[in-house]
Scaffold this active site. Structure first.
Site, short mmCIF file in Angstrom:
data_model
loop_
_atom_site.label_atom_id
_atom_site.label_comp_id
_atom_site.label_asym_id
_atom_site.label_seq_id
_atom_site.Cartn_x
_atom_site.Cartn_y
_atom_site.Cartn_z
N GLU A 127 12.73 36.10 18.05
CA GLU A 127 14.14 35.86 17.72
C GLU A 127 14.71 37.06 16.98
OE1 GLU A 127 16.39 31.82 16.60
OE2 GLU A 127 15.12 32.58 14.99
N GLY A 274 10.23 32.72 7.12
CA GLY A 274 9.45 31.56 6.76
C GLY A 274 8.71 30.96 7.93
N ALA A 275 9.40 30.82 9.07
CA ALA A 275 8.78 30.22 10.24
C ALA A 275 9.69 30.41 11.44
CB ALA A 275 8.51 28.73 10.02
N MET A 276 9.14 30.13 12.64
CA MET A 276 9.89 30.26 13.89
C MET A 276 9.49 29.14 14.83
SD MET A 276 12.04 31.76 15.79
CE MET A 276 12.42 31.41 17.51
N GLU A 277 10.50 28.53 15.46
CA GLU A 277 10.33 27.31 16.23
C GLU A 277 9.90 27.53 17.67
OE1 GLU A 277 14.82 28.30 16.63
OE2 GLU A 277 13.22 28.54 15.15
N ASN A 278 8.99 28.44 17.94
CA ASN A 278 8.50 28.61 19.30
C ASN A 278 8.07 27.26 19.87
OD1 ASN A 278 8.47 31.51 18.64
ND2 ASN A 278 6.59 31.03 17.55
N HIS A 308 11.73 21.36 9.19
CA HIS A 308 12.81 22.15 9.78
C HIS A 308 12.41 22.62 11.17
CE1 HIS A 308 16.12 25.28 9.44
NE2 HIS A 308 15.37 25.80 10.40
N GLU A 309 11.23 23.21 11.28
CA GLU A 309 10.80 23.73 12.58
C GLU A 309 10.55 22.60 13.58
OE1 GLU A 309 11.21 26.86 12.88
OE2 GLU A 309 11.52 27.05 10.72
N HIS A 312 13.66 21.51 15.25
CA HIS A 312 14.07 22.44 16.30
C HIS A 312 13.52 22.07 17.67
CE1 HIS A 312 16.41 25.43 14.31
NE2 HIS A 312 15.45 25.86 13.50
#
Length: 884
Positions: A127, A274-278, A308-309, A312
């Site tokens: 992203e 913090g994180a990514m919603e792959n 949160h993720e 998503h």
């Protein structure tokens, strides 16, 4: 980087022209060196045969390009980041073979070697437009497709992607012979998803599995992974537990099953965010793998990011925005839903208190900057979107959603979300699609609400305006709403007004305000809510007849329960009560709202920073919410660094250090409070005696019952001592050897840069500006050390400003070139991190203005510098107010 942008108009044209069917991506990570082999085959349709388009790719070398059997010359068709394609057929097959580059910037395919054991770890982060660093791609969110990854890796590695892990098979060499040193993982095709949501993780990861059984009986495989050197700290039971609570909550409230085949969560090193919603393969910063004791607030933060993720997977992955204008359609919803899920489905029942003290204040800070923008932003190109992952898109959007839920009702809101998923699953949407669903279920016309809240910028301020008769009762009461001149929109707010007064004994609920000042059974003053009025605030002035005739209480709190998004001001009596008795408020949320309102007054130069610090030190003993406590500590540091009159900074810092020292020694042994106060003390210790105590804590000659000097705290002590010149290079190197991990190397780099010598600053500056090979997180720590803030420890102090003075002009001389030649993440880190904000002066503003006066400053850098300049201007005004 020049040539890597994509405009909204280009994306719209390409989106209308193409339908992407499948990607087959073949990757080989066994060759070593700086690059890896990437082969992409894309099958796609064209609505206008004979037309031209382009595919996105960033690679050091493109070997072959074949379109529908035609061999294209890479020398003429691959320019900058695009492969140009002419004379398309109705149905097309494109095959591109390339050598793509490993990255150490946290973008594309990041590679790192763990110094603890020499193991190699890879992970992707795409992203916004970075999938093109791994494979050839039509890099825009509305061109969804099915992806099939085939990955060849060294024997023994684990590979995780969006689809369930296959059984690896022996890899074949170029001659067709079986390779003993490698294995191939062939993943099944994914559902139709966007390019930025694809993922590949590979390496010798530690991996733990579990399963989740959905209400319909479906079993979803779970996995959690991290580096092997962190395996003992992973805490899979807690991570799986929070995740299962999230699955239960979202499946019920969305009335939509989990959309994908499995769910992996991977904690990766040197991560930028913090994180990514792959899809089905979420990546997290390994800072959430706690090597040392941490507070429950930090664990709550991890839980919030997990939820949160997970949100998503529905908002963003199942249904995706058409273009980045509607980035908020995923980020605001995920932020709001995570807070709601935390409060209703997990052990973190006070999550809305954290939301009020952290998320809302972040939103208000962002909304007051010159770069503020509507929640639905005008994203003209990729350069625009890179800077809009901000407090507006996340926190303000979430706050506005909370207001919307209060307005339409939670049942109607979730019914609208269910209709939205049912209508648009696997597709792409815009704001209009969401509003249509919510209008159908709520019966409300949301066009005016959308114009007010989503399509305008800037915060409103709400103030009470009342008169009181001789008997102490309100003879009139109104809520006055104002807006900044630059963004004059007055909005419709749903708010509650809480009346708080002193109560005694067990009369906290429904106590009579005429009881006056009273104490509880333990002799402590208690402030309790005695009445609450909920209403709509519309326009400049809204009368509240329900309060006329009520006795004026000690505290009137607008936006009680935190229903709307606005800056809140207290009347004089309420402000005096808050300053002296904020700790007596029984519930955590109204306490947090009072803290936030008074801190916002400091930031707005309506109150002195030293008055706020005094309020904190006087009232913080009664603060039971550890998250609010840590937020207040951060506010105190900001106040000392930026807002206190410089002439009074040393004295005020000593006062804070004395209080922190008293609290860390008197706190209950082993508690979160003890740890939080210790961290604050280490950050503000500046006097000789205090620094001596820091040294004694580190070498073990002074101990506190219940406080363990574990790895993270030891690095905090080491960074503080380095900052004060108590440790030399050999001392810091010995500490790095003691903690022979990636985190240890990063902390050591920051400590070296923090030393108060001209040589240390020159070396640090050169390593960041003159070199471009440092890993992203190491560079970040060095920049922190230049500011004398290694590993988040310490504050800007006058004793090093002379050392930094020569770098002010150097910054303005080089920053445009840095922006032009570094990747997006690295350029932003350098531009923001080395900006001379520690010189709070008119000269800093003038020097920034001179650079901004140039016509050739890129849009992204111009925006960032404008934000940084605004921070300095705010600090100047706050310091002037503190001098009064």
């Amino acid at each position: 980087m020049p040539g890597t942008n994509l405009t909204r108009d280009e994306a719209r044209t390409r989106g209308d022209l193409l339908r992407i069917d499948t990607y087959a991506v073949d990757l080989d990570f066994t060759s070593g060196g700086a690059t890896f082999d990437s082969v992409t085959e894309i099958r796609f349709a064209c609505t206008s045969p004979g037309a031209s388009t382009f595919v996105d790719l960033i690679a050091p070398r493109v070997r072959t390009i074949t379109l529908n059997g035609r061999v294209l010359d890479p020398a003429t068709t691959y320019l900058d980041s695009r492969v140009h394609l002419d004379d398309l057929a109705a149905d097309n097959v494109l095959r591109i073979e390339a050598d793509c580059a490993y990255m150490n910037t946290g973008e594309g395919l990041h590679r790192t070697v763990d110094p603890a054991d020499g193991r190699t770890y890879l992970y992707t982060h795409f992203e916004v437009p970075e999938a093109r660093r791994l494979y050839a791609t039509f890099e825009q969110p509305d061109l969804k497709a099915s992806f099939a990854f085939t990955v060849t890796v060294p024997q023994g590695w684990l590979v995780i992607s969006n689809s369930p892990a296959p059984t690896p098979t022996p890899a074949l060499g170029a001659d067709g012979a079986v390779r003993d040193d490698a294995a191939t993982w062939r993943f099944a095709p994914t559902p139709r998803i966007s390019t930025y949501l694809t993922a590949v993780v590979a390496g010798d990861y530690h991996y733990v599995t579990d399963t989740y059984t959905a209400p319909d009986g479906r079993v979803v495989p779970f996995g959690v992974a991290c580096r092997r050197s962190l395996a003992e700290y992973l805490e899979p039971a807690d991570i799986f537990g929070i995740t299962k609570q999230g699955f239960d909550y979202y499946i019920e409230h969305f009335d939509q099953p989990y959309p994908f085949a499995k769910y992996d969560q991977v904690f990766v090193p040197e991560y930028n965010i913090g994180a990514m919603e792959n899809v089905g393969c979420v990546t997290f910063t390994e800072a959430f793998v706690f090597r040392s004791k941490t507070t429950e607030a930090t664990r709550q933060s991890r839980a919030e990011v997990i939820l949160h993720e997970l949100a998503h997977m529905w908002f963003g992955d199942l249904v995706t925005m058409r273009w980045w204008d509607d980035l908020w359609l995923k980020e605001s919803f995920a932020t709001y839903l995570a807070a709601r899920c935390l409060a209703e489905a997990t052990r973190y029942r006070d999550a809305w208190t954290t939301f009020a003290s952290d998320d809302k204040t972040w939103a208000l800070r962002q909304d007051e900057l010159p770069s503020t923008h509507p929640i639905v932003a005008d994203i003209r190109d990729l350069d625009d979107v890179a800077l809009n992952f901000d407090g507006i898109t996340y926190a303000k959007g979430a706050s506005v959603l909370k207001q919307l839920v209060a307005w339409v009702g939670p049942d109607e809101f979730f019914a609208g979300a269910q209709r939205y998923f049912a209508d648009h699953a696997w597709g792409n949407t815009t704001l209009a699609d969401l509003l249509a669903a919510l209008e159908q279920t709520s019966g409300r016309d949301l066009s005016a609400w959308s114009r007010e809240w989503l399509q305008t910028a800037g915060p409103n301020t709400l103030r009470p305006d009342f008169t009181v008769g001789g008997d102490g009762r309100f003879t009139s009461f109104a809520v006055v709403q104002t807006a900044p001149d630059e963004h004059p929109t007055l909005r419709s707010h749903r708010i509650a007004i809480g009346l708080y007064d002193f109560a005694s004994g067990d009369t906290a609920s429904g106590a009579n305000p005429e009881d006056g000042n009273a104490v509880d059974g333990n002799g402590s003053t208690r402030l309790v809510r005695i009445d609450r009025v909920e209403l709509d605030v519309v326009g400049e002035r809204t009368d509240v007849p329900a309060l006329v005739g009520r006795r004026q209480p000690a505290l009137v709190l607008l936006n009680d329960d935190d229903l709307t998004y606005a800056r809140i001001r207290l009347d004089e009596r309420s402000l005096a009560t808050a300053r002296t008795h904020v700790g007596a408020i029984v519930e955590s949320l109204p306490r947090a709202l009072c803290w936030a309102a008074t801190w916002d007054m400091v930031r707005s130069a309506e109150a002195g920073a030293r008055d706020f610090i005094a309020m904190v030190l006087a009232g913080i003993d009664s603060e039971t919410d550890i998250g609010v406590l840590e937020t207040l500590h951060a506010d105190v540091i900001t106040g000392l660094t930026s807002y206190v009159d410089p002439a009074a900074r040393a004295e005020t810092t000593t006062l804070v250090a004395r209080s922190a020292r008293e609290h860390m020694t008197s706190a209950a042994p082993g508690t979160d409070s003890q740890l939080a106060w210790t961290r604050l003390f280490v950050r503000v210790a500046t006097s000789g005696d205090d620094v001596d105590l820091v040294a004694a804590m580190r070498d073990g000659t002074w101990r506190i019952d219940g406080l363990t000097i574990d790895t993270d705290l030891r690095w905090a002590l080491t960074g503080a001592l380095a900052r004060h010149g108590r440790l030399d290079e050999a001392d810091i190197e010995a500490e790095r050897v003691r903690d022979n991990t990636t985190a240890g190397a990063e902390n050591a780099a920051g400590a070296l840069a923090a030393r108060p010598t001209a040589e240390a600053k020159a070396t640090a500056w050169a390593s960041v500006i003159d070199r471009s090979d440092l890993p992203n997180r190491t560079q970040e720590r060095i920049i922190g050390g230049v500011r004398r803030n290694p590993a988040g420890v310490g504050m800007v102090q006058s004793d090093q400003l002379d050392l930094l003075a020569p770098y002010v002009d150097r910054y303005f001389d080089v920053i445009a070139d840095v922006w032009a030649t570094r990747t997006t993440e690295i350029a932003r880190t350098i531009a923001a991190g080395l900006y001379p904000r520690y010189f709070v002066s008119a000269e800093t503003l003038d020097r920034t203005d001179a650079l901004l006066a140039g016509d050739d400053i890129p849009t992204g850098l111009r925006r960032l510098l404008g934000e940084l300049r605004a921070d300095v201007a705010r600090a100047l005004a706050a310091q002037a107010r503190d001098r009064r």
